[in-house]
Design an enzyme around this catalytic site. Structure first.
Site, PDB file in Angstrom:
ATOM      1  N   TYR A  21      -1.983  -1.149  10.922  1.00 43.24           N
ATOM      2  CA  TYR A  21      -2.131  -1.733   9.700  1.00 43.24           C
ATOM      3  C   TYR A  21      -1.145  -1.565   8.782  1.00 43.24           C
ATOM      4  O   TYR A  21      -0.479  -2.350   8.217  1.00 43.24           O
ATOM      5  CB  TYR A  21      -3.384  -1.079   8.905  1.00 43.24           C
ATOM      6  N   LYS A  75       2.117  -3.801   6.614  1.00 45.25           N
ATOM      7  CA  LYS A  75       2.509  -3.618   5.192  1.00 45.25           C
ATOM      8  C   LYS A  75       4.204  -3.477   5.169  1.00 45.25           C
ATOM      9  O   LYS A  75       4.613  -4.246   4.287  1.00 45.25           O
ATOM     10  CB  LYS A  75       1.911  -2.656   4.422  1.00 45.25           C
ATOM     11  N   TYR A 131      -0.495  -0.196  -3.826  1.00 43.27           N
ATOM     12  CA  TYR A 131      -1.504   0.245  -4.480  1.00 43.27           C
ATOM     13  C   TYR A 131      -1.880   1.924  -3.792  1.00 43.27           C
ATOM     14  O   TYR A 131      -2.020   1.703  -2.795  1.00 43.27           O
ATOM     15  CB  TYR A 131      -2.982  -0.465  -4.016  1.00 43.27           C
ATOM     16  N   SER A 143       0.795  -1.300   0.095  1.00 48.45           N
ATOM     17  CA  SER A 143       0.204  -0.079   0.082  1.00 48.45           C
ATOM     18  C   SER A 143       1.090   1.253  -0.139  1.00 48.45           C
ATOM     19  O   SER A 143       2.085   1.290   0.332  1.00 48.45           O
ATOM     20  CB  SER A 143      -0.721  -0.187   1.242  1.00 48.45           C
TER      21      SER A 143
HETATM   22  P1  NAD Z   1     -10.999  -7.089   1.481  1.00 52.13           P
HETATM   23  O1  NAD Z   1     -11.286  -7.135   2.825  1.00 52.13           O
HETATM   24  O2  NAD Z   1     -12.183  -6.959   0.394  1.00 52.13           O
HETATM   25  O3  NAD Z   1     -10.397  -8.467   1.072  1.00 52.13           O
HETATM   26  C1  NAD Z   1      -9.513  -9.228   1.610  1.00 52.13           C
HETATM   27  C2  NAD Z   1      -9.844 -10.761   2.116  1.00 52.13           C
HETATM   28  O4  NAD Z   1      -9.160 -11.486   2.737  1.00 52.13           O
HETATM   29  C3  NAD Z   1     -11.403 -10.654   2.429  1.00 52.13           C
HETATM   30  O5  NAD Z   1     -12.416 -11.446   1.827  1.00 52.13           O
HETATM   31  C4  NAD Z   1     -11.216 -11.484   3.863  1.00 52.13           C
HETATM   32  O6  NAD Z   1     -12.394 -12.166   4.155  1.00 52.13           O
HETATM   33  C5  NAD Z   1      -9.960 -12.195   3.544  1.00 52.13           C
HETATM   34  N1  NAD Z   1      -9.226 -12.597   4.692  1.00 52.13           N
HETATM   35  C6  NAD Z   1      -8.625 -11.780   5.590  1.00 52.13           C
HETATM   36  N2  NAD Z   1      -7.957 -12.381   6.551  1.00 52.13           N
HETATM   37  C7  NAD Z   1      -7.923 -13.786   6.194  1.00 52.13           C
HETATM   38  C8  NAD Z   1      -7.218 -14.902   6.735  1.00 52.13           C
HETATM   39  N3  NAD Z   1      -6.522 -14.884   7.599  1.00 52.13           N
HETATM   40  N4  NAD Z   1      -7.672 -15.956   5.992  1.00 52.13           N
HETATM   41  C9  NAD Z   1      -8.540 -16.255   5.109  1.00 52.13           C
HETATM   42  N5  NAD Z   1      -8.976 -15.000   4.396  1.00 52.13           N
HETATM   43  C10 NAD Z   1      -8.644 -13.826   5.032  1.00 52.13           C
HETATM   44  O7  NAD Z   1      -9.816  -6.043   0.938  1.00 52.13           O
HETATM   45  P2  NAD Z   1      -9.374  -5.473  -0.332  1.00 52.13           P
HETATM   46  O8  NAD Z   1      -9.636  -4.236  -0.441  1.00 52.13           O
HETATM   47  O9  NAD Z   1      -9.557  -6.315  -1.457  1.00 52.13           O
HETATM   48  O10 NAD Z   1      -7.713  -5.569  -0.179  1.00 52.13           O
HETATM   49  C11 NAD Z   1      -6.814  -6.690  -0.462  1.00 52.13           C
HETATM   50  C12 NAD Z   1      -5.662  -6.477  -0.096  1.00 52.13           C
HETATM   51  O11 NAD Z   1      -5.303  -5.207  -0.549  1.00 52.13           O
HETATM   52  C13 NAD Z   1      -5.365  -6.346   1.261  1.00 52.13           C
HETATM   53  O12 NAD Z   1      -4.254  -6.881   1.825  1.00 52.13           O
HETATM   54  C14 NAD Z   1      -5.174  -4.769   1.614  1.00 52.13           C
HETATM   55  O13 NAD Z   1      -4.379  -4.431   2.781  1.00 52.13           O
HETATM   56  C15 NAD Z   1      -4.474  -4.112   0.338  1.00 52.13           C
HETATM   57  N6  NAD Z   1      -4.868  -2.852  -0.108  1.00 52.13           N
HETATM   58  C16 NAD Z   1      -6.022  -2.340  -0.228  1.00 52.13           C
HETATM   59  C17 NAD Z   1      -6.437  -1.052  -0.568  1.00 52.13           C
HETATM   60  C18 NAD Z   1      -7.765  -0.550  -0.615  1.00 52.13           C
HETATM   61  O14 NAD Z   1      -8.020   0.595  -0.465  1.00 52.13           O
HETATM   62  N7  NAD Z   1      -8.777  -1.831  -0.575  1.00 52.13           N
HETATM   63  C19 NAD Z   1      -5.367  -0.370  -0.686  1.00 52.13           C
HETATM   64  C20 NAD Z   1      -3.910  -0.721  -0.456  1.00 52.13           C
HETATM   65  C21 NAD Z   1      -3.661  -2.280  -0.215  1.00 52.13           C
HETATM   66  C1  WQD Z   2      -9.538   9.455   0.834  1.00 52.75           C
HETATM   67  C2  WQD Z   2     -10.101  10.815   1.193  1.00 52.75           C
HETATM   68  C3  WQD Z   2     -10.136  11.606   3.532  1.00 52.75           C
HETATM   69  C4  WQD Z   2     -14.237   9.353   3.703  1.00 52.75           C
HETATM   70  C5  WQD Z   2      -6.962   4.507   3.027  1.00 52.75           C
HETATM   71  C6  WQD Z   2      -5.992   3.605   4.117  1.00 52.75           C
HETATM   72  C7  WQD Z   2      -4.907   3.649   3.248  1.00 52.75           C
HETATM   73  C8  WQD Z   2      -5.115   2.753   2.035  1.00 52.75           C
HETATM   74  C9  WQD Z   2      -6.252   3.386   1.134  1.00 52.75           C
HETATM   75  C10 WQD Z   2      -5.307   0.387   2.039  1.00 52.75           C
HETATM   76  C11 WQD Z   2      -9.200  11.441   2.414  1.00 52.75           C
HETATM   77  C12 WQD Z   2     -11.349  11.850   2.562  1.00 52.75           C
HETATM   78  C13 WQD Z   2     -13.212   9.966   3.286  1.00 52.75           C
HETATM   79  C14 WQD Z   2     -15.333  10.381   3.904  1.00 52.75           C
HETATM   80  C15 WQD Z   2     -13.763  12.158   3.260  1.00 52.75           C
HETATM   81  N1  WQD Z   2      -5.666   1.509   2.328  1.00 52.75           N
HETATM   82  N2  WQD Z   2     -12.836  11.285   3.009  1.00 52.75           N
HETATM   83  N3  WQD Z   2     -14.836  11.928   3.890  1.00 52.75           N
HETATM   84  O1  WQD Z   2      -7.367   7.829   3.468  1.00 52.75           O
HETATM   85  O2  WQD Z   2      -6.271   7.620   1.264  1.00 52.75           O
HETATM   86  O3  WQD Z   2      -6.558   5.720   2.602  1.00 52.75           O
HETATM   87  O4  WQD Z   2      -7.402   3.798   2.037  1.00 52.75           O
HETATM   88  O5  WQD Z   2      -3.968   0.427   2.323  1.00 52.75           O
HETATM   89  O6  WQD Z   2      -3.909   2.692   4.182  1.00 52.75           O
HETATM   90  O7  WQD Z   2      -5.677   4.565   5.172  1.00 52.75           O
HETATM   91  O8  WQD Z   2      -8.440   6.615   1.651  1.00 52.75           O
HETATM   92  O9  WQD Z   2     -10.903   6.512   0.963  1.00 52.75           O
HETATM   93  O10 WQD Z   2     -10.426   6.663   3.550  1.00 52.75           O
HETATM   94  O11 WQD Z   2     -10.179   8.663   1.871  1.00 52.75           O
HETATM   95  O12 WQD Z   2     -13.548  13.554   3.138  1.00 52.75           O
HETATM   96  O13 WQD Z   2     -16.067  10.025   4.320  1.00 52.75           O
HETATM   97  O14 WQD Z   2     -11.152  11.110   1.165  1.00 52.75           O
HETATM   98  O15 WQD Z   2     -10.213  12.584   4.327  1.00 52.75           O
HETATM   99  O16 WQD Z   2      -8.599  12.699   2.084  1.00 52.75           O
HETATM  100  P1  WQD Z   2      -7.125   7.204   2.282  1.00 52.75           P
HETATM  101  P2  WQD Z   2      -9.796   7.302   2.038  1.00 52.75           P
END
Ligand code: NAD
Ligand code: WQD
Length: 350
Positions: A160, A164, A188, A135
């Site tokens: 969290y 990562k 990402y 992330s």
């Molecule tokens: P998500 O919660 O939709 O998907 C994660 C999945 O993992 C879920 O289906 C959950 O049931 C499963 N899971 C969690 N712990 C588990 C375990 N111990 N055993 C088996 N299954 C398990 O999340 P996502 O948004 O699809 O994110 C996927 C990955 O990408 C994560 O590692 C997250 O940290 C990373 N990521 C997400 C974002 C975002 O904004 N969505 C941004 C950066 C990184």
């Molecule tokens: C985006 C922008 C908020 C909600 C989070 C995690 C990060 C990564 C991505 C996994 C920000 C603003 C949001 C609302 C708002 N995940 N906002 N009103 O903060 O970039 O990151 O998701 O790795 O680790 O921290 O994403 O979607 O929460 O917010 O104004 O109700 O929208 O302040 O500027 P963020 P977000």
């Protein structure tokens, strides 16, 4: 001649977290690219019906194990049952930043325990390639923008975020100790949107923390109004800036990263790539995009800053553009439109 008579074996890939948001979209792209997908997910943040969504798009329902990756015996069971696994894409993790502050041990146990188990089992069973979900959170608030892969990794602002950072270090050190294995960590930026068919999308539980699900839930009437967290930042319109990329573009990057590993085109046995559009978008611009794409006027108001928010961050994706031959193709407006289509589908509104 013998080679010609042998059946063409599909490469088999374990997708952990494959019923989750990004994992399900990646499963679709993998299947479309000819991979055999095996999903392991304990459904702690997803629903088993996502498998039907994957089948509706691809015609194939992946093999599915409802197992916790922290349970080594269950993981061993999968590898014993599935035979040769060519690669793993590891999405499974807890991902709620705020919750991680309240329950740090849950996050360390789940996110790091599952990764360590996977690294152990892949070694034992001869799986050579791993793609890891990282992330942009590893960068914190960078001094210079856009962020490149060599920008410093800052002290994590949440447990969290630390999972990562630590996850990347654990993989780097493990790969350094193993001659025959290799990994790619994908950092990402902000994934948004849903599959254009609306068969799969994001399923946030409870009140969404992320911006786009909050926007669509407000537009559909589940929330009264969106609160914009601050308009007094040092940005052109005062609201925070992020790099929002469509989840299908993000999913495609996993396929190209996986092929790079499987075809031996990696330059070292641990590589890191930023995945973003390269363009920063403010919260107010994101709202305007949603309104433009859907024709809906969003109810929102400005409120105080959210503690811990980064002021502005966006990616320099040129390394991924060059090395993975990948770039985002779906626009912000299109992304908003798919998010809205998905929201309407899951609320049974046309
Ligand atoms: P998500 O919660 O939709 O998907 C994660 C999945 O993992 C879920 O289906 C959950 O049931 C499963 N899971 C969690 N712990 C588990 C375990 N111990 N055993 C088996 N299954 C398990 O999340 P996502 O948004 O699809 O994110 C996927 C990955 O990408 C994560 O590692 C997250 O940290 C990373 N990521 C997400 C974002 C975002 O904004 N969505 C941004 C950066 C990184
Ligand atoms: C985006 C922008 C908020 C909600 C989070 C995690 C990060 C990564 C991505 C996994 C920000 C603003 C949001 C609302 C708002 N995940 N906002 N009103 O903060 O970039 O990151 O998701 O790795 O680790 O921290 O994403 O979607 O929460 O917010 O104004 O109700 O929208 O302040 O500027 P963020 P977000």
């Amino acid at each position: 001649m013998a080679d010609l008579l042998e059946p063409v074996m599909k490469k088999k890939v374990i997708v952990t977290g494959g019923t989750g948001y990004i994992g399900s979209h990646t499963a679709v792209e993998l299947i479309a690219s000819g991979f055999e997908v095996v999903i392991i997910d304990n459904l702690c943040n997803s629903d088993v019906t996502v498998l039907d969504g994957i089948r509706a798009i691809t015609g194939i329902k992946p093999v599915f194990y409802d197992y916790d990756l922290c349970d080594m015996a269950k993981l061993e069971e999968v590898f014993a049952a599935e035979g040769k696994i060519d690669a793993i894409i590891h999405f499974a993790a807890f991902k709620a930043v705020g919750e991680s502050v309240r329950k740090p041990l849950d996050y360390y146990r789940n996110n790091l325990g599952s990764l360590i188990n996977l690294l152990a089992v892949m070694d034992k069973h001869g799986t050579t390639s791993l793609v890891f979900s990282s992330s942009c959170t590893v960068y914190g608030q960078p001094d210079t923008l856009p962020v490149t892969e060599s920008s410093p990794v800052r002290e994590a602002a949440s447990p969290y975020g630390y999972t990562k950072q630590a996850g990347e270090v654990i993989i780097r050190d493990t790969m350094a100790a193993r001659a025959d294995q290799k990994a790619i960590s994908l950092r990402y930026f902000n994934p948004i949107g849903a599959h254009p068919t609306a068969h799969i999308g994001e399923l946030p539980r409870g009140v969404p923390e992320n911006l786009v699900p909050f926007i669509t839930q407000t537009a559909i009437g589940l929330r009264d109004e969106l609160k914009v967290f601050g308009n007094d930042y040092d940005t052109p319109d005062g609201s925070c800036i992020r790099d929002y990329l469509h989840v299908v573009d993000l999913a495609r990057a996993h396929v190209t990263a996986l092929k790079r590993l499987l075809e031996g085109r990696n330059r070292s046995n641990f590589e890191v790539f930023n995945l973003g559009t390269g363009t920063g978008v403010s919260v107010l611009e994101a709202i305007a995009s949603f309104e433009r794409a859907t024709g809906i006027k969003l109810n929102y108001s400005i409120t105080s800053r959210r503690p811990g928010d980064i002021e502005k961050i966006w990616a320099d994706p040129s390394l991924a553009n060059r090395e993975l031959n990948w770039k985002t193709e779906i626009t912000l407006d299109e992304s908003m439109e798919t998010a809205w289509r998905w929201e309407k589908k899951i609320r049974n509104k046309s």
